[in-house]
Every structure is written in C-alpha cells, then in structure tokens.
Write an enzyme that holds these catalytic residues in place. Structure first.
Site, mmCIF file in Angstrom:
data_model
loop_
_atom_site.group_PDB
_atom_site.id
_atom_site.type_symbol
_atom_site.label_atom_id
_atom_site.label_comp_id
_atom_site.label_asym_id
_atom_site.label_seq_id
_atom_site.Cartn_x
_atom_site.Cartn_y
_atom_site.Cartn_z
ATOM 1 N N GLU A 1 34.299 1.033 41.700
ATOM 2 C CA GLU A 1 34.426 1.447 42.970
ATOM 3 C C GLU A 1 35.779 0.837 43.469
ATOM 4 O O GLU A 1 35.890 -0.166 43.186
ATOM 5 C CB GLU A 1 33.159 1.119 43.586
ATOM 6 C CG GLU A 1 33.281 1.682 44.962
ATOM 7 C CD GLU A 1 32.039 1.138 45.777
ATOM 8 O OE1 GLU A 1 30.927 1.073 45.533
ATOM 9 O OE2 GLU A 1 32.312 0.387 46.959
ATOM 10 N N GLU B 1 26.606 -3.797 43.541
ATOM 11 C CA GLU B 1 26.946 -4.747 44.234
ATOM 12 C C GLU B 1 25.792 -5.665 44.805
ATOM 13 O O GLU B 1 25.382 -5.815 45.959
ATOM 14 C CB GLU B 1 27.777 -4.419 45.591
ATOM 15 C CG GLU B 1 29.155 -4.038 45.022
ATOM 16 C CD GLU B 1 29.927 -3.858 46.264
ATOM 17 O OE1 GLU B 1 29.739 -4.217 47.462
ATOM 18 O OE2 GLU B 1 31.220 -3.361 46.223
#
Length: 532
Positions: free
Chosen positions: A369, A264
């Site tokens: 995720e 991320e």
C-alpha cells in the site's frame, strides 16, 4: 501487533491550486496527452468519453538499437526516443552518471505492480459515464495502458467505503449467515472481472481484511484497539470468516493469489479517541498464535492451500517485530511473504528490508500500500489532492526504486480512482490517487504518478528479475537513483530518476556495449535494449 511506540510523521508543502487553460503535450506514442495545469509544479492528462492518451507496447528492437522512455516535470509522458547502441573497447567515461550493468548477476523475481479495488474506486467508476469508466479501466489494464498485474482487494469495508460494514453483522459463530454486500456486487466484483478480461486473466489478486464484525471484537468499535475475543479463538472463527470470503469470491469467478494477515494492525497503537480507520489489533505474540493455531491450518486444510499467506501488511519500521512472529517453525512454514507499506519510509532505513531478506530469504517482500496526501500537513492545508504534483510522482518513483534495490518484488498503490476531494471516505480520510475523477464534468485526470508508476508496471512485467547495476555519480550528482531488470524476453531495463534541476549525461556500460544518453531535469527515464 507491535510493541513499538507509534509516531506521527509530517511531510508536505502548501499549494494553492490555480486553474490554467489546457494544452496538448506532443509525444511520439499512441494518442497524445491533453495536458491541463492546475497550478502545481506539473500537469495532468485529461481524458473523457471520446479521448484518452494511450501507451502502446514497446516492440523488441534489434541489438544495435535502444529505446528511451521519458516522463518529466515539464510535461513529457512516456515520450519515446530511439537510439543506437555503441560497441566499445575503452570503457572510460566522463559522463555525470555512469551505470555499469551485469545481467549475469540476478536478484529477486518481480511479482507485479498495481493498485487497489476499494469501494471508493468502484463508486467513482460507477459515477462516471460508462465509456469514461471504460477509459479508466483500459488505462490501467488494457494493452495500451500501464499494465497493472497485481492488485489488492479489501475484505469488506475500509475507510474508503461510505459506511463500515462486514459480512456478518449479527452474532453467528457458525458463519451460516455470511453474505457479500452490495458494495461487492456493485463496486468490486464487476470491475475486477473487467480487469481480468482486459489482462486475459493475467492479474494476481491479494485480499486484505481491515474490519471485523463488532460481536467478534473486544471493543464495540470497528476502529481502535480492539482485537478478536478470546472465546472465538478455539473455533478459529475469524480465520474461517476470511476463508469464507475466498469461497464467496470464487463463486463469482474470482480467485486470489494471496491473502494478508490484516491491514495495519499498528493503527491500534493510536488512542481510540482519534483513530477512525477500521482495524483489528494484534500483539506479535497473539499474531503468532493466530497464524499457528488458526489461520495457517484453516487455509492449509482447505482448497486454498496454495494461496500465498502474507504477514505484516504494515510499515517498514515494524519489520523487526517479525522475528517474534516467525521464530516459531510452524508459523514460518505457513508464511510465504511479507507486506510493507510506504508511509514511514522517509525515515525508516531500507536496510531493514535487507535484514529481513537475509534472515528469511525464502519469504518474498511486497509493497502492499502507498499513496500521497495522507500527512498532517495535508490535513491542515487541505492538500490531500494535488492535481499535477510532480513532487508526489517523484517521491513514489524514488520509493519504488529503493524498494526494488532492497529485495522487494512488487509495489501496489492504494485507491486507483478517487474524486476531486480524495474520496469518498466515511472517516474523511481523504488522500490522493493516480487517477482523479471529476464526476461533474464526466472526465478524469491522470496524475504524473500514474505515468511514473507505469514505468515499472508496463516496462517491468511479472517474472522480470532485478539484475546487478552499479551507479557512479560524478561531479557530486547525488540526486540520481537507478535500478535495473532483465525481462522474461531478455530485454534489459534501466530506470533512472533524476531529481535535480539539471540535464545530466549518462553512460550505460554493459560488457562491450555502451549507451550514451541524457536525462532531463526532474525526470524518470527508462532505457530498454535487447542484446540478442
């Protein structure tokens, strides 16, 4: 990494848990679930050192029979029923739902499903009695568990550690003092090795970096907008650091199937003052250069040249930014797959997945995720952990089905085990998990999402292929989604999520075969049959 403005998304409801006595939910397989109601819309299954529910393998049936597996809001968990397949001439149907299956049309192959070996997972396992921890590991990886086959391992700390740490705290561009930490030896490596043993080494592992040594970063913070200092680019120091991790884990008997370019990087779009999750920031242009000049060649020229290099590892909405990264042919050649997270899927169209697949058909898409309990509403109302939430299980199942129907090859949840607060997390970023450990009582709770995830991880094994499936909803039944697969042994798997509060009739038609069934309200049902 991305030029797109960040957005804070809000989803959630306010729940007030109430403890209600436990009860036993009977089903037809393995050991039954011992259910407990915590005042949510469904129940958890309680396990301890002496008892835990199990899910035996589904044996191959003859072509005249099928099996239906049901998990629902009312408390069924992998409930098994056997039925008879009909041979038909007239395909007309008046069912609420008609599913036409064409197994001769195949799409993507499945890499697997699983969760993450975070520090928090290991800490909670180590805090329980050894027999209880073993029950958890068997529940995920054992032959009577839900068959996890693809898992993610952080490189050093994440926000689900008890401290920020790296493998090289003091400035050392030559990496001579690189060293795994106690968290690796206590909370990751032992459980990874146990999982490999339970799966007979049929477990793919993906590594992902969150955190970089402060001396490598442009700001003196593990979180925030800092990236790798320019002075360390010519020597590919960061790329060599990631390679060193692979080497050190290999010494422990652990090999990796994949590695991502970084978790991320879009977190760097948040103001440094409010962003606490460790990250390394990248613009698309800088990421392209990093892969082309450093990470790609470093891996290519090592003994890990066959490892799958996975780009993005971020939200679906940033997929368009891949064009700037992959428009360089050298970078394109280095990248094998694209990792996506689920947190903004509720407003980012799944058509983005189709666009990426059509543009880069040789790159696999992989969900890397997902977890519930991470929204602003959950933070405000302290609903990070909701024991027995069916809504969260349903949301995740719907996302998996949508991803599978748009070329995604697998789906990895976040922490496999958290405590009743949703941690530990040194940044207090508490969230929910499939299994919640009650350390004080020396027991754990399997959330409804544990079972809905299991409908894919256990019933759709690696190397299955998604097949053509056309769903027709009659009578305005719009709360049903479905997907279909062909297993390596030839079994056909039809997964149906019924989000309505009604029992619905379904009619599955596969050439001259018909299966007539019902699906219960708020349920995930899997129908499995073999044609020969």
């Amino acid at each position: 990494m991305f030029s797109k403005k960040f957005s804070i998304f809000i989803i959630g409801l306010y729940y007030i848990p109430q403890l209600i006595p436990s009860r036993k939910v009977s089903n037809t397989n393995g050991h039954d679930c011992v259910a407990k109601d915590f005042g949510q819309d469904s129940t958890v299954c309680v396990c301890n050192a002496s008892y835990c529910d199990t899910i035996p393998l589904i044996e191959k049936l003859n072509s005249s029979m099928y099996v239906k597996i049901t998990t629902n809001k009312d408390g069924l968990r992998f409930h098994k029923e056997i039925g008879i397949v009909e041979v038909i001439e007239n395909k007309a149907s008046y069912s609420d739902i008609v599913i036409n299956v064409n197994a001769s049309v195949e799409y993507q192959a499945i890499h697997g499903y699983g969760g993450a070996f975070t520090d928090a997972t290991g800490i909670n396992l180590a805090s329980l009695d050894g027999k209880v921890a073993e029950q958890i590991m068997k529940s995920y990886f054992g032959i009577e568990g839900i068959g996890f086959s693809l898992c993610r391992v952080p490189i050093a700390a994440t926000d689900f550690s008890t401290r920020p740490y790296t493998y090289l705290e003091n400035e050392d561009p030559e990496l001579t003092s690189f060293s795994l930490q106690e968290e690796d030896y206590q909370y990751k490596i032992p459980y990874i090795l146990q999982a490999l043993n339970l799966t007979n080494n049929n477990l793919k592992l993906i590594s992902s970096p969150w955190i970089a040594p402060l001396w490598m970063k442009t700001i003196a913070s593990y979180a925030g907008s800092g990236t790798i200092k320019e002075e360390y680019h010519p020597t590919a120091t960061w790329a060599k650091y990631l390679l060193k991790f692979l080497e050190e884990y290999e010494k422990q008997g652990i090999d990796y199937w994949g590695i991502t370019t970084g978790n991320e990087p879009s977190l760097a779009l948040y103001p440094d003052a409010i962003q606490s999750t460790p990250t390394v920031a990248w613009t698309s242009a800088d990421m392209q250069k990093f892969i082309k000049d450093h990470l790609g060649p470093t891996i290519e020229n090592s003994s890990y040249s066959t490892i799958n290099l996975i780009a993005l590892d971020d939200q679906r909405g940033y997929l368009p930014d891949l064009n700037e990264i992959l428009n360089d042919s050298a970078v394109n050649n280095y990248i094998d797959g694209i990792g996506i997270h689920w947190y903004q899927d509720w407003y980012e169209s799944a058509n983005l997945l189709d666009e990426v697949h059509n543009r880069y058909p040789n790159k696999f898409l992989l969900g890397t995720e997902a977890c519930s309990g991470s929204t602003v509403i959950d933070l405000i109302f302290n609903t990070r952990v909701l024991l027995g939430s069916w809504q969260r299980a349903e949301d995740q199942a719907k996302d998996i089905i949508e991803d599978m129907n748009h070329w995604v090859t697998g789906w990895i949840s976040w922490n496999m085990v958290l405590n009743t607060d949703g941690g530990p997390s040194y940044t207090s970023n508490f969230v929910d998990a499939h299994i919640i450990a009650n350390i004080t009582a020396n027991e754990f709770y399997k959330q409804p999402a544990f079972y809905t995830h299991g409908h894919f991880s256990k019933l759709v094994p690696p190397n299955s292929k998604r097949i053509q499936m056309i769903l027709q909803a009659n009578n305005n039944e719009s709360d049903v989604v479905s997907t279909a697969f062909k297993k390596p042994d030839g079994g056909i798997v039809i997964t149906v999520l019924n989000s309505s509060d009604k029992t619905l009739d379904i009619n599955i038609i596969d050439e001259d075969l018909r299966i007539i069934e019902t699906v219960t309200p708020n349920s995930l049902s899997t129908i499995l049959y073999w044609k020969d």
